[in-house]
Design an enzyme around this catalytic site. Structure first.
Site, short mmCIF file in Angstrom:
data_model
loop_
_atom_site.label_atom_id
_atom_site.label_comp_id
_atom_site.label_asym_id
_atom_site.label_seq_id
_atom_site.Cartn_x
_atom_site.Cartn_y
_atom_site.Cartn_z
N LYS A 136 77.18 28.86 16.86
CA LYS A 136 76.20 28.01 15.90
C LYS A 136 76.48 27.85 14.58
O LYS A 136 76.19 26.94 13.97
CB LYS A 136 74.83 28.91 16.34
CG LYS A 136 74.31 28.53 17.63
CD LYS A 136 73.25 29.43 17.81
CE LYS A 136 72.72 29.59 19.40
NZ LYS A 136 71.85 30.77 19.58
N SER B 222 68.24 32.25 16.13
CA SER B 222 69.17 31.92 17.11
C SER B 222 68.86 31.24 18.14
O SER B 222 69.22 31.31 19.56
CB SER B 222 69.86 33.49 17.68
OG SER B 222 71.03 33.04 18.26
N SER C 235 76.83 33.60 20.20
CA SER C 235 75.85 32.68 19.37
C SER C 235 76.63 32.26 17.92
O SER C 235 75.98 31.81 17.19
CB SER C 235 74.79 32.98 19.13
OG SER C 235 73.78 32.81 20.39
N LYS D 115 75.65 35.59 10.71
CA LYS D 115 75.07 35.07 12.02
C LYS D 115 75.33 35.99 13.01
O LYS D 115 76.22 36.74 13.00
CB LYS D 115 75.86 33.80 12.44
CG LYS D 115 75.23 33.31 13.87
CD LYS D 115 73.92 32.76 13.75
CE LYS D 115 73.02 32.25 15.01
NZ LYS D 115 72.79 33.53 16.06
#
Length: 325
Positions: free
Chosen positions: A86, A144, A83, A261
């Site tokens: 992103k 997320s 992820s 993140k």
């Protein structure tokens, strides 16, 4: 989990022109430019701290102001990134000329179906709700939400179907990677759930991407939040309240942490892109496939900031029911 001991760095320095530097792990040759060679992390001179050992398969840390390398371990080896993908999704959206972050997007059932089919992390966006682009960025970066990532790709891609628009958006992600000089990065998804096993980056590329993304005040403002409460309009006109917690447990745990993140899936393992600021000094780092990602990130930032707080850091706990990533 035991912590690896190391001596605190007395002052922040950028190392150049060092000969005869030893590596903690594999033997390697260090060029006199001070560049780090794949296979180990640079050990500082005798009068400074020893670079910490991290569990990551690949790692990289840079000085955000200068872009100079502070730490490197297999920095140019391609790996899946889960992820952390992103970050690029957000970067593409924010770079759209005159993008209106207050534009409303209606949540489609297709986004919920996608999350259910993938078993992916979710912001639990409800079908028919009207949420702003800004709220979608929060929903994507904090819990997320893969549903939020799909909504953004669908909104800003071009085509006559959801599939066509999301595919077009992924092409924009690759175009942006090329423009940023990320030569070892490729995307086949908008959220890190790879469709063709061609969603990859390197620690160095991902750090460079994040350094670029952090220049957008909206992005930097979102990724440093531990929690957000957002209000949307439901299909019946009622007000819906969304409460999202940041999956990045480094925030609120390590003094000076400002993002960025998490990412976890089976091919990638636990990943973390982190950033921290102390005394006007900002660093950005990447850990790919690291089971101790939060404590390793704290150790790397201690190394950069000349501190020794990682060993006593207490990780912020996520509430029951909050997303994990």
């Amino acid at each position: 989990m035991p912590h690896q001991a190391f001596r605190p760095l007395g002052a922040f320095i950028v190392i150049t022109g060092i000969k005869g530097v030893r590596f903690r792990r594999a033997a390697a040759v260090v060029a006199t430019t001070g560049a780090l060679v794949a296979g180990g992390a640079l050990t500082a001179p005798a009068q400074a701290a020893t670079a910490p050992t991290v569990s990551a398969k690949g790692a990289f840390m840079l000085n955000s102001a200068t872009g100079s390398t502070l730490y490197s371990k297999y920095a140019d080896t391609k790996r899946p990134m889960a992820s952390t993908t992103k970050i690029m999704t957000a970067r593409v959206v924010l770079a759209i000329p005159d993008v209106n972050l207050d534009t409303k997007v209606t949540i489609k059932q297709a986004y919920r179906d996608y999350v259910a089919a993938k078993g992916a992390s979710t912001a639990d966006l409800k079908t028919g709700d009207k949420v702003s682009v800004r709220q979608l960025l929060h929903a994507m970066m904090l819990p997320s939400g893969c549903d939020a990532a799909m909504a953004l790709a669908d909104k800003f891609g071009t085509g006559t179907t959801v599939a066509a628009r999301t595919k077009n958006f992924i092409a924009k992600m690759n175009k942006k990677a090329e423009a940023l000089g990320l030569t070892n990065t490729h995307f086949d998804s908008f959220d890190g759930n790879s469709t063709q096993n061609t969603n990859y980056t390197t620690p160095r590329d991902l750090a460079k991407l994040t350094r670029s993304a952090m220049t957008f005040s909206t992005f930097a403002g979102i990724v440093k939040k531990t929690k957000t409460v957002q209000y949307a309009t439901s299909s019946t006109g009622a007000t819906r309240t969304y409460t999202w917690y940041n999956t990045n447990q480094l925030l609120g745990s390590y003094s000076g942490a400002i993002g960025v993140k998490t990412g976890t899936n089976t091919p990638a393992g636990p990943c973390l892109v982190f950033a921290g600021t102390r005394d006007g000094k900002t660093v950005v780092g990447v850990l790919l496939n690291d089971q101790y990602r939060f404590t390793d990130a704290a150790k790397l930032m201690d190394y950069a900031f000349g501190s020794s707080t990682a060993s006593t850091m207490q990780l912020r706990t996520l509430p029951s029911g909050a997303q994990r990533d």
